[in-house]
Design a protein around this motif. Structure first.
Motif, PDB file in Angstrom:
ATOM      1  N   GLU A  72      55.497  46.735  36.207  1.00 29.43           N
ATOM      2  CA  GLU A  72      54.492  47.567  35.657  1.00 29.43           C
ATOM      3  C   GLU A  72      53.489  47.678  36.865  1.00 29.43           C
ATOM      4  O   GLU A  72      53.131  46.601  37.415  1.00 29.43           O
ATOM      5  N   ILE A  74      49.556  48.972  37.731  1.00 32.73           N
ATOM      6  CA  ILE A  74      48.223  49.478  37.136  1.00 32.73           C
ATOM      7  C   ILE A  74      47.227  49.754  38.217  1.00 32.73           C
ATOM      8  O   ILE A  74      46.970  48.882  39.099  1.00 32.73           O
ATOM      9  N   TYR A  76      43.399  49.780  38.692  1.00 34.13           N
ATOM     10  CA  TYR A  76      42.371  49.298  37.818  1.00 34.13           C
ATOM     11  C   TYR A  76      41.110  49.728  38.403  1.00 34.13           C
ATOM     12  O   TYR A  76      40.739  49.513  39.783  1.00 34.13           O
ATOM     13  N   ILE A 161      45.788  44.957  29.247  1.00 37.45           N
ATOM     14  CA  ILE A 161      46.381  46.417  29.551  1.00 37.45           C
ATOM     15  C   ILE A 161      47.853  46.007  29.961  1.00 37.45           C
ATOM     16  O   ILE A 161      48.574  46.767  29.521  1.00 37.45           O
ATOM     17  N   ALA A 162      48.036  45.124  30.988  1.00 38.64           N
ATOM     18  CA  ALA A 162      49.623  44.896  31.168  1.00 38.64           C
ATOM     19  C   ALA A 162      50.532  44.530  30.154  1.00 38.64           C
ATOM     20  O   ALA A 162      51.545  45.072  29.977  1.00 38.64           O
ATOM     21  N   ASN A 165      51.244  47.501  28.059  1.00 40.28           N
ATOM     22  CA  ASN A 165      52.014  48.468  28.354  1.00 40.28           C
ATOM     23  C   ASN A 165      53.305  47.860  28.360  1.00 40.28           C
ATOM     24  O   ASN A 165      54.381  48.500  28.312  1.00 40.28           O
TER      25      ASN A 165
END
Length: 220
Positions: A72, A74, A76, A161-162, A165
């Motif tokens: 993943e 991201i 940020y 968030i990770a 997801n």
């Protein structure tokens, strides 16, 4: 009839009577002996079958683990603004997450009952799947300022968030399906053993009669 003839006849009757008594006693001994040893043999068979069933459950009762790897990325961003929108301090980072994921069923937690008299094994409960995510975070192009530095709160947000997801990716992947197929394989081996021994396998109150029903009933 002379006295000697009478005695001979009397003793002959007694002898014949004794023979019949002995024959009846021998027949009774043989009958009850057969019943005793045949019932004992049945008990030994039931005990042997029960031991085999318990051994099979022990073999099935292991940790079934399916592993996968997910990635993943991201971006940020976070900013603090002062004097309305006149002054702004921004912090940002690109985060690459590589995660090892396992989906497991701990079958040692399976609940079951064994009815050795009626030769029925009833699976009461199958343990729920356990999903474990082990992420590795790498931060790139990290930018911050004295007035808006990275803190533990930012890292917690990124972690949350990770994981969210990654959970979506896991749900959309075949990882959980593969794990359930492995679970069914273990349960099917239990069904085959019970069937070959002349036992009945039940899940809750429903009898399992085929490989197809193993899949239908255990995954409902």
């Amino acid at each position: 009839m002379s006295l000697s003839v009478q005695k001979t006849t009397f003793f002959g009757i007694i002898t014949e009577f004794r023979k019949w008594i002995m024959l009846i006693l021998v027949a009774l001994v043989l009958f009850f002996g057969y019943k005793y040893f045949s019932s004992k043999g049945d008990t030994l068979v039931v005990e042997y079958d029960t031991a085999l069933i318990q051994e099979q459950i022990k073999n099935v009762g292991k940790l079934v683990v399916t592993e996968g790897h997910f990635a993943e990325v991201i971006t940020y961003k976070d900013s603090k603004k002062y004097l309305g929108d006149f002054i702004s301090f921004e912090k940002k980072a690109i985060v690459v997450i590589n995660a090892d994921v396992t989906v497991s069923f701990d079958l040692s937690k399976m609940k079951y009952d064994i009815d050795s008299i009626n030769k029925v094994i009833t699976v009461v409960e199958i343990p729920k799947e356990e999903i474990k995510i082990a992420p590795d975070f790498k931060y790139y192009n990290t930018e911050s300022s004295t007035f808006n530095e990275f803190t533990g709160q930012d890292y917690n947000k990124i972690n949350k968030i990770a994981r969210a997801n990654l959970s979506k990716k896991i749900q959309a992947s075949t990882l959980k399906t593969n794990a359930k197929n492995r679970l069914l394989s273990e349960l099917n081996s239990l069904f085959i053993v019970t069937k070959n021994l002349g036992w009945t396998l039940k899940y809750k109150d429903e009898i399992i009669t085929s490989d197809k029903e193993v899949k239908q009933k255990f995954l409902d």
